[in-house]
Design a protein around this motif. Structure first.
Motif, PDB file in Angstrom:
ATOM      1  N   PRO A 154     -29.118  18.251   1.422  1.00  0.00           N
ATOM      2  CA  PRO A 154     -28.764  18.619  -0.132  1.00  0.00           C
ATOM      3  C   PRO A 154     -27.064  18.762  -0.160  1.00  0.00           C
ATOM      4  O   PRO A 154     -26.486  19.202   0.850  1.00  0.00           O
ATOM      5  CB  PRO A 154     -29.528  19.679  -0.262  1.00  0.00           C
ATOM      6  CG  PRO A 154     -29.823  20.266   0.992  1.00  0.00           C
ATOM      7  CD  PRO A 154     -29.895  19.219   2.009  1.00  0.00           C
ATOM      8  N   SER A 187     -29.038  21.236  -6.472  1.00  0.00           N
ATOM      9  CA  SER A 187     -28.824  20.604  -5.277  1.00  0.00           C
ATOM     10  C   SER A 187     -29.122  19.086  -5.396  1.00  0.00           C
ATOM     11  O   SER A 187     -30.281  18.909  -5.940  1.00  0.00           O
ATOM     12  CB  SER A 187     -28.852  21.301  -3.931  1.00  0.00           C
ATOM     13  OG  SER A 187     -28.437  22.423  -3.879  1.00  0.00           O
ATOM     14  N   THR A 188     -28.322  18.259  -4.929  1.00  0.00           N
ATOM     15  CA  THR A 188     -28.800  16.994  -4.774  1.00  0.00           C
ATOM     16  C   THR A 188     -29.060  16.291  -3.610  1.00  0.00           C
ATOM     17  O   THR A 188     -27.967  16.682  -2.396  1.00  0.00           O
ATOM     18  CB  THR A 188     -27.680  15.962  -5.547  1.00  0.00           C
ATOM     19  OG1 THR A 188     -27.521  16.739  -6.984  1.00  0.00           O
ATOM     20  CG2 THR A 188     -28.025  14.478  -5.686  1.00  0.00           C
ATOM     21  N   GLU A 228     -30.472  12.783  -1.151  1.00  0.00           N
ATOM     22  CA  GLU A 228     -30.691  10.917  -1.263  1.00  0.00           C
ATOM     23  C   GLU A 228     -32.086  10.980  -0.479  1.00  0.00           C
ATOM     24  O   GLU A 228     -32.447  11.329   0.654  1.00  0.00           O
ATOM     25  CB  GLU A 228     -29.850  10.502  -0.815  1.00  0.00           C
ATOM     26  CG  GLU A 228     -29.774   8.801  -0.654  1.00  0.00           C
ATOM     27  CD  GLU A 228     -28.692   7.958  -0.613  1.00  0.00           C
ATOM     28  OE1 GLU A 228     -28.791   7.094   0.409  1.00  0.00           O
ATOM     29  OE2 GLU A 228     -27.566   8.151  -1.319  1.00  0.00           O
ATOM     30  N   LYS A 254     -34.241  15.964 -11.540  1.00  0.00           N
ATOM     31  CA  LYS A 254     -33.839  14.675 -12.085  1.00  0.00           C
ATOM     32  C   LYS A 254     -33.634  13.567 -11.132  1.00  0.00           C
ATOM     33  O   LYS A 254     -33.260  14.056  -9.922  1.00  0.00           O
ATOM     34  CB  LYS A 254     -32.415  14.965 -12.589  1.00  0.00           C
ATOM     35  CG  LYS A 254     -31.660  13.948 -13.243  1.00  0.00           C
ATOM     36  CD  LYS A 254     -30.374  14.426 -13.689  1.00  0.00           C
ATOM     37  CE  LYS A 254     -29.336  13.272 -14.142  1.00  0.00           C
ATOM     38  NZ  LYS A 254     -27.905  13.777 -14.554  1.00  0.00           N
ATOM     39  N   GLU A 287     -32.025   9.836 -10.111  1.00  0.00           N
ATOM     40  CA  GLU A 287     -31.133   8.575 -10.495  1.00  0.00           C
ATOM     41  C   GLU A 287     -31.101   7.700  -9.556  1.00  0.00           C
ATOM     42  O   GLU A 287     -30.865   7.831  -8.251  1.00  0.00           O
ATOM     43  CB  GLU A 287     -29.779   9.241 -10.805  1.00  0.00           C
ATOM     44  CG  GLU A 287     -28.640   8.019 -11.142  1.00  0.00           C
ATOM     45  CD  GLU A 287     -27.087   8.929 -11.009  1.00  0.00           C
ATOM     46  OE1 GLU A 287     -26.252   8.087 -11.277  1.00  0.00           O
ATOM     47  OE2 GLU A 287     -27.117  10.105 -10.999  1.00  0.00           O
ATOM     48  N   LYS A 311     -30.822   9.262  -6.000  1.00  0.00           N
ATOM     49  CA  LYS A 311     -30.352  10.487  -5.715  1.00  0.00           C
ATOM     50  C   LYS A 311     -31.406  11.431  -6.478  1.00  0.00           C
ATOM     51  O   LYS A 311     -31.645  11.348  -7.823  1.00  0.00           O
ATOM     52  CB  LYS A 311     -29.189  10.798  -6.339  1.00  0.00           C
ATOM     53  CG  LYS A 311     -27.750   9.884  -5.298  1.00  0.00           C
ATOM     54  CD  LYS A 311     -26.441  10.378  -6.014  1.00  0.00           C
ATOM     55  CE  LYS A 311     -25.520   9.702  -5.212  1.00  0.00           C
ATOM     56  NZ  LYS A 311     -24.349  10.107  -5.902  1.00  0.00           N
ATOM     57  N   THR A 321     -31.979  15.473  -7.902  1.00  0.00           N
ATOM     58  CA  THR A 321     -31.625  16.786  -8.005  1.00  0.00           C
ATOM     59  C   THR A 321     -32.523  17.745  -8.255  1.00  0.00           C
ATOM     60  O   THR A 321     -33.515  17.451  -9.350  1.00  0.00           O
ATOM     61  CB  THR A 321     -30.406  16.418  -9.342  1.00  0.00           C
ATOM     62  OG1 THR A 321     -29.596  15.899  -8.839  1.00  0.00           O
ATOM     63  CG2 THR A 321     -29.581  17.961  -9.388  1.00  0.00           C
TER      64      THR A 321
END
Length: 425
Positions: free
Chosen positions: A51, A64-65, A67, A102, A104, A148, A150
């Motif tokens: 993250p 935090s994001t 993959e 979220k 993406e 990605k 989040t």
């Protein structure tokens, strides 16, 4: 069957087939285009990157994001229905707003995301944009897709929950063995997460009674660790017998402020008094005394074993129970009370206490009728009801009339004998 029903059933069957197909991931392409799942699973593998930022999550703070990548090593395209399960350390259930989510697309079709709460858990779902929730992606043969993701904590993330583990998988058995992945996010402030525990003490006869139609239970519960529950706690008592009808007529009472209070409920389901907001380790161990009784309309006619479960959950928000206690009790109809002995009345002698100098039809009839009536109306006991001999309120009257007729017949016979004697002389 009506024509309307006959027409509607094929449509319902088609709708059900479409729904099952959507869940199974077969609505976007023909089944022949998919890789054949192995006997112990599918062919896909998920990986989750570190993250960014790789720091503890704060309630209502920065997210935090990471993959997420799914790889298909097979020679055929494979369906993918992603599912991320949020598992908090601690006893509180998560609400949808407790974790922000979220998604993406990076190397994947445009994507929409949603949060679900099946079975009380927190679940992050994502699917192709413009499609329905439950529709899946197609992972090319020897290819991969990536996104990605989040994640953050809502401002009301429970104070008695600590670190948050995110497990990535699918809900259609599409992964190879060991093909799932997970990340654990720490929280700030750090919380020493505890547990909520509950249990029943062994059942005993009800207070002040030894009858078999009532059993008393003591339900104990406590929480440890840091933080408190931010809602009231609702507790439901679920009682089940061998047959559904066995729970009809059951009564449940709870001891509240020193008084037994009847609880509302039906079909074996009763809500206990709620526990106030803020319950935690400092609250200590709590207990609720309960009585389960066969009411006047209860069905069981012989000794019956009942399963009893107490379920604890939040009174608002995510209400799926998070803890439970179970036990068994046996109830049987109470033995009928033994009737109290009734005094045996003495026959009235008031009429014979003053003998007449000569036979009197009236006096004899009155004495006999009075004795019969008194005996009949008192053999049923002190309540004044009649004995169980088929007699009713008219029996005394019939007895008196019979006695009068017998006495009158005796007088007529005596007069006839005097006349015959006088004629013979």
């Amino acid at each position: 069957m009506s024509a309307r029903t006959a027409v509607r059933r094929p449509a319902l069957a088609a709708g059900a087939t479409a729904l099952v197909a959507a869940v199974a991931g077969t609505v976007l392409m023909q089944p022949a285009a998919y890789a054949v799942p192995a006997a112990d699973g599918g062919t896909l593998k998920i990986t989750m990157g570190a993250p960014v930022p790789n720091t503890p999550l704060t309630r209502g703070g920065a997210a935090s994001t990471f993959e997420l990548t799914v790889t298909n090593p097979s020679d055929k395209a494979a369906p993918f229905h992603p599912w991320i399960h949020g598992l908090p350390a601690g006893p509180s259930r998560l609400r949808s707003q407790d974790v922000s989510f979220k998604v993406e697309a990076v190397d994947a079709p445009a994507t929409d995301a949603a949060v679900g709460q099946q079975d009380g858990g927190w679940q992050g779902l994502f699917h192709p944009r413009g499609k329905k929730i439950g529709d899946g992606f197609e992972v090319p043969a020897q290819g991969k897709l990536s996104w990605k993701v989040t994640v953050g904590l809502g401002k009301d993330y429970p104070t008695n929950n600590g670190d948050l583990k995110m497990e990535a998988s699918t809900y259609a058995r599409e992964l190879a063995p060991g093909g799932g992945a997970s990340l654990t996010f720490t929280t700030d402030p750090a919380v020493k997460a505890g547990k909520f525990t509950t249990a029943f003490d062994p059942a005993t006869p009800c207070e002040g009674s030894t009858d078999t139609d009532c059993r008393e239970l003591n339900l104990k519960y406590r929480a440890d660790g840091e933080g408190t529950f931010d809602t009231e706690l609702a507790t439901f008592l679920r009682i089940g017998g061998p047959k559904p009808a066995d729970t009809d007529g059951l009564e449940v009472r709870a001891r509240v402020d020193g008084t037994w209070r009847q609880l509302k409920g039906e079909s074996g389901n009763f809500e206990l008094p709620r526990t106030g907001k803020g319950f935690g380790a400092a609250s200590g161990e709590r207990s609720v005394r309960l009585q389960v009784k066969l009411g006047p309309k209860a069905k069981p006619a012989q000794r019956t074993e009942f399963d009893v479960a107490a379920e604890f959950g939040h009174a608002e928000g995510n209400k799926v129970p998070f803890a439970s206690a179970v036990t068994k009790i046996q109830l049987a109809a109470a033995a009928p009370a033994s009737p109290s002995p009734s005094p045996t009345p003495k026959a009235s002698t008031s009429a014979s206490a003053s003998p007449s100098p000569s036979p009197s039809t009236t006096a004899t009839a009155t004495a006999t009728a009075a004795t019969t009536t008194t005996t009949t109306t008192t053999t049923g006991g002190s309540s004044g009801s009649l004995a169980a001999t088929g007699a009713d309120s008219r029996t005394g009257l019939f007895a008196a009339l019979s006695a009068a007729l017998i006495a009158a017949g005796g007088g007529a016979a005596w007069l006839g004998a005097r006349r015959r004697k006088a004629t013979q002389s």
